[in-house]
Motif scaffolding. Structure first.
Motif, PDB file in Angstrom:
ATOM      1  N   ALA A  36       0.834  -1.209   0.000  1.00 55.54           N
ATOM      2  CA  ALA A  36       0.000   0.000   0.000  1.00 55.54           C
ATOM      3  C   ALA A  36       0.871   1.263   0.000  1.00 55.54           C
ATOM      4  O   ALA A  36       0.582   2.222  -0.724  1.00 55.54           O
ATOM      5  CB  ALA A  36      -0.950  -0.003   1.200  1.00 55.54           C
ATOM      6  N   GLN A  37       1.954   1.247   0.783  1.00 57.14           N
ATOM      7  CA  GLN A  37       2.862   2.398   0.824  1.00 57.14           C
ATOM      8  C   GLN A  37       3.547   2.598  -0.529  1.00 57.14           C
ATOM      9  O   GLN A  37       3.630   3.729  -1.027  1.00 57.14           O
ATOM     10  CB  GLN A  37       3.912   2.206   1.923  1.00 57.14           C
ATOM     11  CG  GLN A  37       3.360   2.291   3.312  1.00 57.14           C
ATOM     12  CD  GLN A  37       4.359   1.819   4.367  1.00 57.14           C
ATOM     13  OE1 GLN A  37       5.450   1.333   4.062  1.00 57.14           O
ATOM     14  NE2 GLN A  37       3.975   1.960   5.633  1.00 57.14           N
ATOM     15  N   GLU A  38       4.039   1.499  -1.123  1.00 59.78           N
ATOM     16  CA  GLU A  38       4.714   1.606  -2.415  1.00 59.78           C
ATOM     17  C   GLU A  38       3.740   1.985  -3.520  1.00 59.78           C
ATOM     18  O   GLU A  38       4.117   2.673  -4.471  1.00 59.78           O
ATOM     19  CB  GLU A  38       5.443   0.297  -2.733  1.00 59.78           C
ATOM     20  CG  GLU A  38       6.631   0.070  -1.819  1.00 59.78           C
ATOM     21  CD  GLU A  38       7.315  -1.269  -2.020  1.00 59.78           C
ATOM     22  OE1 GLU A  38       6.891  -2.058  -2.897  1.00 59.78           O
ATOM     23  OE2 GLU A  38       8.288  -1.547  -1.283  1.00 59.78           O
ATOM     24  N   HIS A  39       2.494   1.559  -3.383  1.00 56.01           N
ATOM     25  CA  HIS A  39       1.453   1.959  -4.339  1.00 56.01           C
ATOM     26  C   HIS A  39       1.252   3.479  -4.258  1.00 56.01           C
ATOM     27  O   HIS A  39       1.208   4.157  -5.288  1.00 56.01           O
ATOM     28  CB  HIS A  39       0.149   1.217  -4.043  1.00 56.01           C
ATOM     29  CG  HIS A  39      -0.987   1.617  -4.919  1.00 56.01           C
ATOM     30  ND1 HIS A  39      -1.226   1.018  -6.143  1.00 56.01           N
ATOM     31  CD2 HIS A  39      -1.920   2.580  -4.781  1.00 56.01           C
ATOM     32  CE1 HIS A  39      -2.278   1.587  -6.694  1.00 56.01           C
ATOM     33  NE2 HIS A  39      -2.716   2.539  -5.894  1.00 56.01           N
ATOM     34  N   GLN A  40       1.163   3.987  -3.032  1.00 56.56           N
ATOM     35  CA  GLN A  40       0.983   5.429  -2.838  1.00 56.56           C
ATOM     36  C   GLN A  40       2.147   6.234  -3.411  1.00 56.56           C
ATOM     37  O   GLN A  40       1.959   7.318  -3.937  1.00 56.56           O
ATOM     38  CB  GLN A  40       0.824   5.756  -1.341  1.00 56.56           C
ATOM     39  CG  GLN A  40      -0.515   5.369  -0.772  1.00 56.56           C
ATOM     40  CD  GLN A  40      -1.650   6.150  -1.396  1.00 56.56           C
ATOM     41  OE1 GLN A  40      -1.523   7.314  -1.747  1.00 56.56           O
ATOM     42  NE2 GLN A  40      -2.797   5.483  -1.543  1.00 56.56           N
ATOM     43  N   LYS A  41       3.358   5.675  -3.336  1.00 60.26           N
ATOM     44  CA  LYS A  41       4.558   6.351  -3.855  1.00 60.26           C
ATOM     45  C   LYS A  41       4.700   6.200  -5.365  1.00 60.26           C
ATOM     46  O   LYS A  41       5.597   6.793  -5.956  1.00 60.26           O
ATOM     47  CB  LYS A  41       5.818   5.774  -3.197  1.00 60.26           C
ATOM     48  CG  LYS A  41       5.962   6.056  -1.734  1.00 60.26           C
ATOM     49  CD  LYS A  41       7.265   5.400  -1.256  1.00 60.26           C
ATOM     50  CE  LYS A  41       7.372   5.336   0.229  1.00 60.26           C
ATOM     51  NZ  LYS A  41       8.546   4.538   0.653  1.00 60.26           N
ATOM     52  N   GLY A  42       3.861   5.364  -5.987  1.00 59.98           N
ATOM     53  CA  GLY A  42       3.941   5.161  -7.426  1.00 59.98           C
ATOM     54  C   GLY A  42       4.994   4.147  -7.849  1.00 59.98           C
ATOM     55  O   GLY A  42       5.313   4.040  -9.034  1.00 59.98           O
ATOM     56  N   GLU A  43       5.535   3.382  -6.903  1.00 64.58           N
ATOM     57  CA  GLU A  43       6.550   2.381  -7.216  1.00 64.58           C
ATOM     58  C   GLU A  43       5.941   1.090  -7.754  1.00 64.58           C
ATOM     59  O   GLU A  43       6.596   0.318  -8.430  1.00 64.58           O
ATOM     60  CB  GLU A  43       7.382   2.068  -5.967  1.00 64.58           C
ATOM     61  CG  GLU A  43       8.164   3.270  -5.471  1.00 64.58           C
ATOM     62  CD  GLU A  43       8.789   3.055  -4.100  1.00 64.58           C
ATOM     63  OE1 GLU A  43       8.642   1.949  -3.520  1.00 64.58           O
ATOM     64  OE2 GLU A  43       9.415   3.995  -3.593  1.00 64.58           O
ATOM     65  N   ARG A  44       4.708   0.849  -7.382  1.00 65.33           N
ATOM     66  CA  ARG A  44       3.975  -0.333  -7.828  1.00 65.33           C
ATOM     67  C   ARG A  44       2.512   0.032  -7.932  1.00 65.33           C
ATOM     68  O   ARG A  44       2.068   1.025  -7.369  1.00 65.33           O
ATOM     69  CB  ARG A  44       4.169  -1.511  -6.871  1.00 65.33           C
ATOM     70  CG  ARG A  44       3.365  -1.432  -5.600  1.00 65.33           C
ATOM     71  CD  ARG A  44       3.426  -2.700  -4.733  1.00 65.33           C
ATOM     72  NE  ARG A  44       4.764  -2.998  -4.291  1.00 65.33           N
ATOM     73  CZ  ARG A  44       5.334  -4.195  -4.398  1.00 65.33           C
ATOM     74  NH1 ARG A  44       4.680  -5.214  -4.900  1.00 65.33           N
ATOM     75  NH2 ARG A  44       6.571  -4.396  -3.980  1.00 65.33           N
ATOM     76  N   VAL A  45       1.777  -0.787  -8.659  1.00 63.95           N
ATOM     77  CA  VAL A  45       0.323  -0.689  -8.699  1.00 63.95           C
ATOM     78  C   VAL A  45      -0.187  -2.018  -8.165  1.00 63.95           C
ATOM     79  O   VAL A  45       0.140  -3.074  -8.710  1.00 63.95           O
ATOM     80  CB  VAL A  45      -0.209  -0.447 -10.128  1.00 63.95           C
ATOM     81  CG1 VAL A  45      -1.737  -0.425 -10.140  1.00 63.95           C
ATOM     82  CG2 VAL A  45       0.347   0.839 -10.703  1.00 63.95           C
TER      83      VAL A  45
END
Length: 168
Positions: A36-45
């Motif tokens: 969820a954190q990496e999704h928010q940062k745009g690193e993953r979907v």
């Protein structure tokens, strides 16, 4: 059966972890909090599938794969693709893959994915072949290096064959 896909929300980690625990799999909540954190940062979907509003599965699109060949070529990777056992063979995996490929197509003409080599991955192997994914020609990888002739390895979830698909 109403299947809907959406991206991960803040409240999802506990739901996802609990759903996998119910089927006897150890998938810690902290893993999904990181997603969820990496999704928010745009690193993953991170894409979540729900059936009639109930969590059924997910997958990730990694913009910067850890697999060396994909990383060097800038190929996004579909990663950690899981559908709960009770929801398998109902088209949910195909719907998740459709969503992932649509997301990737916005940035790349090629999608990549890794698949395990033993029977637990049989359904995934068939699905990816039917969808047009082909081996990248590099052989198998164990998460650290390519496996060569004569190498001895333990077959586990880290041993994978990586595949690509041209998105049209």
């Amino acid at each position: 059966m109403n299947i809907q896909c959406r991206t991960i929300h803040e409240g999802d980690p506990v739901i996802i972890s609990s759903a996998f625990a119910e089927q006897g799999w150890d998938k810690p909540q902290s893993l999904y909090e990181r997603y969820a954190q990496e999704h928010q940062k745009g690193e993953r979907v991170t894409i979540i599938a729900e059936v009639d509003g109930v969590f059924a599965g997910y997958l990730n699109v990694l913009w910067h794969s850890t697999y060396p060949s994909f990383r060097s070529q800038g190929i996004p990777e579909i990663n950690d693709f899981n559908v709960l056992i009770r929801y398998r063979r109902q088209g949910i995996g195909s719907i998740l893959m459709d969503q992932a490929e649509a997301v990737i197509k916005e940035r790349s003409a090629v999608a990549g994915i890794g698949v395990g080599l033993f029977s637990d991955y049989g359904n995934a192997q068939i699905l990816y072949a039917k969808r047009g994914y082909i081996p990248d020609g590099k052989g198998i990888h164990n998460g650290e290096k390519y496996i060569g002739y004569g190498d001895h390895v333990q077959i586990d979830d880290d041993i994978a064959l990586f595949l690509t698909k041209e998105l049209r």
